[in-house]
Design a protein around this motif. Sequence first.
Motif, short mmCIF file in Angstrom:
data_model
loop_
_atom_site.label_atom_id
_atom_site.label_comp_id
_atom_site.label_asym_id
_atom_site.label_seq_id
_atom_site.Cartn_x
_atom_site.Cartn_y
_atom_site.Cartn_z
N UNK A 231 0.79 -1.22 0.00
CA UNK A 231 0.00 0.00 0.00
C UNK A 231 0.82 1.27 0.00
N UNK A 232 0.15 2.39 -0.25
CA UNK A 232 0.79 3.70 -0.30
C UNK A 232 1.60 3.97 0.97
N UNK A 233 2.79 4.53 0.78
CA UNK A 233 3.58 5.02 1.91
C UNK A 233 4.28 3.96 2.73
N UNK A 234 4.26 2.70 2.32
CA UNK A 234 4.96 1.66 3.09
C UNK A 234 6.47 1.85 2.97
N UNK A 244 3.96 -14.32 -1.82
CA UNK A 244 2.85 -14.22 -2.77
C UNK A 244 1.51 -14.02 -2.10
N UNK A 245 0.71 -13.15 -2.69
CA UNK A 245 -0.67 -12.86 -2.27
C UNK A 245 -0.76 -12.14 -0.93
N UNK A 246 0.36 -11.67 -0.39
CA UNK A 246 0.27 -10.85 0.82
C UNK A 246 -0.26 -9.46 0.45
N UNK A 247 -0.91 -8.83 1.41
CA UNK A 247 -1.47 -7.50 1.20
C UNK A 247 -1.05 -6.62 2.37
N UNK A 248 -0.38 -5.53 2.06
CA UNK A 248 0.02 -4.56 3.08
C UNK A 248 -0.82 -3.30 2.93
N UNK A 249 -1.35 -2.79 4.03
CA UNK A 249 -2.12 -1.55 4.01
C UNK A 249 -1.20 -0.35 3.84
N UNK A 250 -1.70 0.81 4.17
CA UNK A 250 -0.94 2.04 4.00
C UNK A 250 0.05 2.26 5.15
N UNK A 251 1.21 2.82 4.81
CA UNK A 251 2.19 3.30 5.78
C UNK A 251 2.62 2.24 6.78
N UNK A 268 -3.47 -0.89 8.11
CA UNK A 268 -2.71 0.35 7.96
C UNK A 268 -1.81 0.57 9.18
N UNK A 269 -0.61 1.09 8.94
CA UNK A 269 0.26 1.50 10.03
C UNK A 269 0.82 0.39 10.87
N UNK A 270 0.87 -0.82 10.36
CA UNK A 270 1.46 -1.94 11.10
C UNK A 270 2.98 -1.81 11.11
N UNK A 271 3.61 -2.13 12.25
CA UNK A 271 5.06 -2.10 12.38
C UNK A 271 5.55 -3.51 12.66
#
Length: 330
Positions: A231-234, A244-251, A268-271
Amino acid sequence: MKSYSIEELNNLLKGELIGHTTQQIEGPEQLQNAKNNHITFIGSTKYIKFWEDSKACAAVINDNLSVEPGDNRALIKVKNADLAMATILELYNPPAPEFETDIHPTAVIHESATIGDGCKIGANCYVGKNVALGSGVILYPNVCVFDETTIGDHTIAWSGTVIRERCIIGSHCIFHTNVSIGADGFGYRPSDDGRGLVKIPQIGNVIIGHYVEIGANSCVDRAKFSSTIVGDGCKIDNLVQIAHNSIMGRSCIMAGHSGLAGSVTLGDGVIIGGSASIKDHTTIESGATVGAGSGVMNNVKAGETVLGYPAQEAKAMLKQWVAMRRMAKK
């Protein structure tokens, strides 16, 4: 060489200037290594003890700290010294390597590729069939962009980066040296006769949002079907694996040597701390933190912090560690 007065730097940071120095400041440096032409940074009380013996003529400090500047030395008090440090570092940042020609004659560019205005393509790059580069894209020497990939405006790929076919890359991204985007996901099954492994075709792609930065030697694998999404800003550190097929939210942030197995979902915002491992088909909800070296085997709730291997809620894990230490002393 760039140099600035303490007043010029304070005007830039919009801080509170304490004391004065006549020394022109030629760059930033850490407290212990600074010379009298350097500015340094104090972001917490544990670093105050180094200020008296430091040779730095100036320091940027958090405004909740109490420090005396000393003779011919100055302090700039700001709300957040770390963010101010980023501003100072940007000011002194050396220019990027220059291109003698916008498109090097040794670059191989397919006739069907679309190259936007102001693109720079270095020596021995490869740009494949039906690739589309937006405006101001920079490909440093030895970058490969394979067929039907699109790259947004002002994205930078450093040497050795390989972007495989059908990937979709956003604008203002940075891929450091030897990043791999869109390689096959890791998919195998035992053969019917039990004497080998059958490779599962990986026919999806990778989608990367805007303002994403990926560190050197990190890998984002394409999906078995559909898309692996960043996602945006990562911000992704060096030596990170996104399967494969992983999905990361924003930042989201992933520190070095951490990894997502297949079909992991981050909000979103996971660290994710360094060397942490996330089991396949796991969901980590928005705002959660995974401590360094942890192994996440189950879903993590929004805002929760988990530690350990297998990872558990942080307070519970810390209690276990304390109990184990007490048992060891008996």
